[in-house]
Design a protein around this motif. Structure first.
Motif, mmCIF file in Angstrom:
data_model
loop_
_atom_site.group_PDB
_atom_site.id
_atom_site.type_symbol
_atom_site.label_atom_id
_atom_site.label_comp_id
_atom_site.label_asym_id
_atom_site.label_seq_id
_atom_site.Cartn_x
_atom_site.Cartn_y
_atom_site.Cartn_z
ATOM 1 N N UNK A 254 0.822 -1.215 0.000
ATOM 2 C CA UNK A 254 0.000 0.000 0.000
ATOM 3 C C UNK A 254 0.852 1.259 0.000
ATOM 4 N N UNK A 255 1.973 1.237 0.724
ATOM 5 C CA UNK A 255 2.823 2.434 0.789
ATOM 6 C C UNK A 255 3.433 2.741 -0.568
ATOM 7 N N UNK A 256 3.849 1.700 -1.272
ATOM 8 C CA UNK A 256 4.410 1.896 -2.610
ATOM 9 C C UNK A 256 3.341 2.429 -3.548
ATOM 10 N N UNK A 257 2.151 1.843 -3.468
ATOM 11 C CA UNK A 257 1.046 2.265 -4.329
ATOM 12 C C UNK A 257 0.671 3.720 -4.051
ATOM 13 N N UNK A 258 0.594 4.101 -2.793
ATOM 14 C CA UNK A 258 0.221 5.470 -2.440
ATOM 15 C C UNK A 258 1.273 6.454 -2.935
ATOM 16 N N UNK A 259 2.541 6.099 -2.785
ATOM 17 C CA UNK A 259 3.608 6.972 -3.271
ATOM 18 C C UNK A 259 3.548 7.162 -4.764
ATOM 19 N N UNK A 260 3.213 6.086 -5.473
ATOM 20 C CA UNK A 260 3.130 6.152 -6.926
ATOM 21 C C UNK A 260 1.953 7.016 -7.365
ATOM 22 N N UNK A 261 0.821 6.842 -6.715
ATOM 23 C CA UNK A 261 -0.351 7.647 -7.048
ATOM 24 C C UNK A 261 -0.089 9.133 -6.801
ATOM 25 N N UNK A 262 0.585 9.421 -5.703
ATOM 26 C CA UNK A 262 0.921 10.811 -5.397
ATOM 27 C C UNK A 262 1.825 11.394 -6.472
ATOM 28 N N UNK A 263 2.778 10.597 -6.938
ATOM 29 C CA UNK A 263 3.693 11.057 -7.987
ATOM 30 C C UNK A 263 2.939 11.344 -9.277
ATOM 31 N N UNK A 264 1.978 10.504 -9.614
ATOM 32 C CA UNK A 264 1.231 10.676 -10.858
ATOM 33 C C UNK A 264 0.347 11.928 -10.811
ATOM 34 N N UNK A 265 0.009 12.377 -9.605
ATOM 35 C CA UNK A 265 -0.810 13.580 -9.488
ATOM 36 C C UNK A 265 -0.014 14.844 -9.806
#
Length: 348
Positions: A254-265
């Motif tokens: 989940x932490x990796x996924x959240x970091x990736x989503x934040x980057x894509x924003x």
């Protein structure tokens, strides 16, 4: 990385591990390699070679009892040395036939948006396509509009249909009639040029502007200069397929996924990232930490620029896990960039 750093057998085993891990996302053991490949050597010998590859930084072992996985160094060696053009696609015409559909698009907006979706659908990763900067677009029409006292808006429309608006506070309150004269003059003189070309020509036309609008000298020239300046925050992009890569086991944490989503924003940062590759010929592959923006998220980026004639307009590419199917992605990105460039050239 020199091709002589590994002997032939080590290269073959490294390649087999990379391909197996790309396909399955499971660490690879010597027994698996022995069962799936006839290298003519025992599992014990394969295990020793894998240990050497790990010592040299090409492989890593997530857990003591697990098999091994490629490192970023291992992927880089695979892309630079072990990947050959014959392996890109079993049927090289496949990607051409897919991207050939792009030439039927009616305008550049639809073309770029559909290119992004097509790349995402074909790779099952995330696709990104940067929109041409307005400074590189050919101007079809410029108009100055009086909004209120001492406030003017300029509307610039490119031949591709992109629109840029700017607002100016002006010292002298110009009437709409006076603004129309400036607009008409600019459209007659500069239609079909890029903003950069307009700026160059404007320097040689200053005296004519002064003579034509003697009573508006300062304001007309200042207004024109400001209209021709590129907006510092210009640039946009189309993005498709974030859900594709979030479905991959690489981002199950989940932490990796959240970091990736934040980057894509952070679209502005992605635009800046793509801008770095403008002017780089051919397909560029950036693995993990080779790209600081994506490295923390265990992602790789494959990009290529697209052009209209000799003029570079933008960049398109694919973001995926470091465990991406490089042979397929490189082929798709290369072909899509060539097809988009072809359409833009034919429509110019």
């Amino acid at each position: 990385m020199s091709k002589m750093d590994l002997d032939d057998r080590s290269r073959e085993i490294l390649k087999a591990i990379v391909l197996f891990y790309i396909k399955t996302a499971f660490p690879v053991g010597s027994q698996t390699i022995s069962q799936n490949h006839d290298f003519g050597i025992s599992p014990a010998t394969i295990r020793n070679i894998m240990a050497d590859l790990e010592e040299q930084g090409f492989l890593a072992q997530p857990h003591a009892s697990a098999g091994r996985i490629p490192t970023e160094k291992g992927y880089r060696f695979y892309v630079d040395t072990l990947l050959n053009k014959g392996e890109f696609l079993k049927d090289p015409d496949e990607i051409f036939q897919q991207t050939e559909k792009l030439i039927k698009r009616e305008d550049i907006r639809t073309l770029l948006q559909d290119t992004s979706k097509l790349l995402s659908d074909l790779t099952r990763y995330m696709a990104i396509v940067s929109v041409p900067k307005f400074s590189a677009a050919r101007i079809k029409h410029i108009e100055f509009i009086r909004l209120r006292k001492n406030c003017v808006m300029t509307v610039s429309v490119s031949e591709e249909g992109f629109i840029q608006n700017k607002f100016f506070e002006v010292a002298e309150d110009l009437s709409q009639s006076e603004l129309n004269k400036i607009s008409d003059y600019l459209n007659t003189l500069y239609g079909g040029m890029t903003l950069q070309e307009v700026r160059w020509k404007l320097l040689s036309q200053i005296q004519k502007m002064k003579d034509l609008y003697d009573h508006l000298r300062g304001e007309a020239l200042e207004l024109t200069r400001r209209a021709m300046d590129s907006a510092p925050t210009e640039g946009d992009l189309y993005m498709d397929g974030a859900t594709h890569i979030l479905d991959l086991p690489d981002f199950a944490d989940f932490r990796v996924m959240r970091g990736l989503l934040t980057a894509f924003e952070e679209k502005t940062l992605i635009v800046q990232l793509l801008d770095k590759y403008l002017g780089s010929e051919g397909v560029q592959v950036f693995i993990g930490a080779e790209n600081p923006f994506l490295g923390d998220h265990h992602c790789s980026l494959v990009v290529s620029q697209y052009k209209r004639g000799d003029q570079v307009l933008g960049v398109l590419g694919v973001i995926g896990p470091t465990r991406m199917e490089y042979s397929k992605v490189i082929s798709l990105v290369d072909s899509a960039a060539k097809q988009v460039s072809r359409l833009l050239e034919e429509s110019s």
